[in-house]
Design a protein around this motif. Structure first.
Motif, PDB file in Angstrom:
ATOM      1  N   TRP A  88       0.852  -1.200   0.000  1.00 56.42           N
ATOM      2  CA  TRP A  88       0.000   0.000   0.000  1.00 56.42           C
ATOM      3  C   TRP A  88       0.877   1.235   0.000  1.00 56.42           C
ATOM      4  N   GLU A  89       0.462   2.234  -0.787  1.00 55.26           N
ATOM      5  CA  GLU A  89       1.188   3.507  -0.847  1.00 55.26           C
ATOM      6  C   GLU A  89       0.213   4.663  -0.858  1.00 55.26           C
TER       7      GLU A  89
ATOM      8  N   TYR B  35      -9.559  -1.228   8.457  1.00 56.17           N
ATOM      9  CA  TYR B  35      -9.491  -0.520   7.183  1.00 56.17           C
ATOM     10  C   TYR B  35     -10.835  -0.599   6.483  1.00 56.17           C
ATOM     11  N   HIS B  36     -11.135   0.459   5.722  1.00 51.02           N
ATOM     12  CA  HIS B  36     -12.323   0.496   4.876  1.00 51.02           C
ATOM     13  C   HIS B  36     -11.834   0.510   3.430  1.00 51.02           C
ATOM     14  N   TYR B  37     -12.362  -0.406   2.609  1.00 50.05           N
ATOM     15  CA  TYR B  37     -11.888  -0.614   1.240  1.00 50.05           C
ATOM     16  C   TYR B  37     -12.923  -0.168   0.220  1.00 50.05           C
ATOM     17  N   GLY B  38     -12.436   0.241  -0.944  1.00 51.60           N
ATOM     18  CA  GLY B  38     -13.318   0.602  -2.041  1.00 51.60           C
ATOM     19  C   GLY B  38     -12.595   0.490  -3.371  1.00 51.60           C
ATOM     20  N   ILE B  39     -13.368   0.707  -4.427  1.00 51.22           N
ATOM     21  CA  ILE B  39     -12.839   0.737  -5.793  1.00 51.22           C
ATOM     22  C   ILE B  39     -12.894   2.183  -6.265  1.00 51.22           C
ATOM     23  N   PHE B  40     -11.736   2.714  -6.654  1.00 52.08           N
ATOM     24  CA  PHE B  40     -11.653   4.097  -7.114  1.00 52.08           C
ATOM     25  C   PHE B  40     -12.089   4.181  -8.572  1.00 52.08           C
ATOM     26  N   VAL B  41     -13.026   5.071  -8.842  1.00 49.25           N
ATOM     27  CA  VAL B  41     -13.432   5.381 -10.217  1.00 49.25           C
ATOM     28  C   VAL B  41     -12.946   6.787 -10.556  1.00 49.25           C
ATOM     29  N   SER B  42     -13.256   7.723  -9.683  1.00 49.06           N
ATOM     30  CA  SER B  42     -12.806   9.114  -9.811  1.00 49.06           C
ATOM     31  C   SER B  42     -12.948   9.761  -8.436  1.00 49.06           C
ATOM     32  N   ASP B  43     -12.516  11.030  -8.335  1.00 45.90           N
ATOM     33  CA  ASP B  43     -12.696  11.727  -7.056  1.00 45.90           C
ATOM     34  C   ASP B  43     -14.172  11.843  -6.689  1.00 45.90           C
TER      35      ASP B  43
ATOM     36  N   ILE C  64      -7.799  -0.517  -6.156  1.00 44.50           N
ATOM     37  CA  ILE C  64      -8.282  -0.819  -4.813  1.00 44.50           C
ATOM     38  C   ILE C  64      -7.698   0.257  -3.910  1.00 44.50           C
ATOM     39  N   ILE C  65      -8.565   0.872  -3.110  1.00 46.49           N
ATOM     40  CA  ILE C  65      -8.099   1.882  -2.166  1.00 46.49           C
ATOM     41  C   ILE C  65      -8.604   1.527  -0.774  1.00 46.49           C
ATOM     42  N   ARG C  66      -7.960   2.119   0.233  1.00 48.32           N
ATOM     43  CA  ARG C  66      -8.411   1.886   1.602  1.00 48.32           C
ATOM     44  C   ARG C  66      -8.056   3.088   2.475  1.00 48.32           C
ATOM     45  N   VAL C  67      -8.767   3.181   3.585  1.00 46.02           N
ATOM     46  CA  VAL C  67      -8.468   4.170   4.620  1.00 46.02           C
ATOM     47  C   VAL C  67      -8.481   3.456   5.962  1.00 46.02           C
ATOM     48  N   LYS C  68      -7.632   3.902   6.855  1.00 44.96           N
ATOM     49  CA  LYS C  68      -7.586   3.313   8.191  1.00 44.96           C
ATOM     50  C   LYS C  68      -8.509   4.096   9.110  1.00 44.96           C
ATOM     51  N   LEU C  69      -9.376   3.356   9.782  1.00 45.17           N
ATOM     52  CA  LEU C  69     -10.304   3.954  10.743  1.00 45.17           C
ATOM     53  C   LEU C  69     -10.143   3.204  12.055  1.00 45.17           C
ATOM     54  N   GLY C  70      -9.394   3.786  12.957  1.00 45.80           N
ATOM     55  CA  GLY C  70      -9.113   3.096  14.212  1.00 45.80           C
ATOM     56  C   GLY C  70      -8.237   1.891  13.934  1.00 45.80           C
ATOM     57  N   SER C  71      -8.742   0.711  14.291  1.00 43.04           N
ATOM     58  CA  SER C  71      -7.953  -0.514  14.110  1.00 43.04           C
ATOM     59  C   SER C  71      -8.327  -1.289  12.851  1.00 43.04           C
TER      60      SER C  71
ATOM     61  N   TYR D 168     -13.567   9.640   4.970  1.00 41.52           N
ATOM     62  CA  TYR D 168     -13.950  10.077   6.313  1.00 41.52           C
ATOM     63  C   TYR D 168     -12.861  10.959   6.925  1.00 41.52           C
ATOM     64  N   GLY D 169     -12.205  11.749   6.045  1.00 38.56           N
ATOM     65  CA  GLY D 169     -11.172  12.667   6.506  1.00 38.56           C
ATOM     66  C   GLY D 169      -9.805  12.050   6.728  1.00 38.56           C
ATOM     67  N   ASN D 170      -9.623  10.805   6.332  1.00 37.86           N
ATOM     68  CA  ASN D 170      -8.351  10.110   6.528  1.00 37.86           C
ATOM     69  C   ASN D 170      -7.586  10.018   5.212  1.00 37.86           C
ATOM     70  N   LEU D 171      -6.299   9.718   5.313  1.00 33.15           N
ATOM     71  CA  LEU D 171      -5.469   9.550   4.128  1.00 33.15           C
ATOM     72  C   LEU D 171      -5.864   8.272   3.388  1.00 33.15           C
ATOM     73  N   VAL D 172      -5.884   8.350   2.079  1.00 32.41           N
ATOM     74  CA  VAL D 172      -6.255   7.210   1.237  1.00 32.41           C
ATOM     75  C   VAL D 172      -4.991   6.515   0.748  1.00 32.41           C
ATOM     76  N   GLU D 173      -4.954   5.207   0.941  1.00 29.27           N
ATOM     77  CA  GLU D 173      -3.854   4.385   0.434  1.00 29.27           C
ATOM     78  C   GLU D 173      -4.326   3.661  -0.824  1.00 29.27           C
ATOM     79  N   THR D 174      -3.402   3.473  -1.750  1.00 22.81           N
ATOM     80  CA  THR D 174      -3.697   2.767  -2.993  1.00 22.81           C
ATOM     81  C   THR D 174      -2.920   1.461  -3.019  1.00 22.81           C
ATOM     82  N   ALA D 175      -3.590   0.388  -3.442  1.00 24.33           N
ATOM     83  CA  ALA D 175      -2.932  -0.919  -3.530  1.00 24.33           C
ATOM     84  C   ALA D 175      -1.888  -0.892  -4.640  1.00 24.33           C
TER      85      ALA D 175
END
Length: 141
Positions: free
Chosen positions: A3-4, A22-30, A13-20, A63-70
């Motif tokens: 992840w970067e 991660y929340h994952y999604g598929i990026f299409v656009s902003d 594939i993208i994710r954000v860390k929320l507490g302990s 949710y205001g967190n940094l987004v990581e990309t697979a």
């Protein structure tokens, strides 16, 4: 999979860390990220039966967190569906329910649409920790 913090590309594939977790999604656009539910906050998890695959923008997803990309390995890149197929499959599933934080979560969803495998490393990690805990507990008795 590594992840970067880098620019997201169509079908990533993208994710954000929320507490302990991660929340994952598929990026299409902003303006469009497809995910199984909103970020897993206590408020959003109150009624798991109501959680559905949805499209939202990157700000709501993160949710205001940094987004990581697979960053996929060579083997993962060979196994993955194309970004176009990934996004098409993800969009086809918008409105789908059946969310379960352990057995059918946002990580299962992204791995299913990208690789055709409904797996979650978070789930595996929790199960392994539970097995070790149970083993240590039985050894102490």
């Amino acid at each position: 999979m590594k992840w970067e913090y880098k620019d997201c590309q169509y079908g990533d594939i993208i994710r954000v860390k929320l507490g302990s977790v991660y929340h994952y999604g598929i990026f299409v656009s902003d303006n469009e990220v497809i995910a199984f539910g909103l970020p897993p906050t206590a408020e959003n998890l109150q009624n798991q039966q109501a959680i559905k695959v949805l499209a939202t923008d990157i700000n709501v997803f993160s949710y205001g967190n940094l987004v990581e990309t697979a960053v996929l390995s060579f083997k993962e890149r060979m196994k993955r569906r194309s970004p176009e197929q990934t996004v098409t499959l993800a969009r086809e599933r918008i409105g789908e329910g059946g969310y379960n934080i352990i057995h059918n979560n946002c990580e299962h969803f992204v791995n299913d649409v990208v690789f055709g495998e409904k797996v979650s490393q978070q789930e595996r990690s929790v199960r392994e920790k539970w097995r070790r805990f149970q083993s240590e507990k039985s050894n102490d008795q």
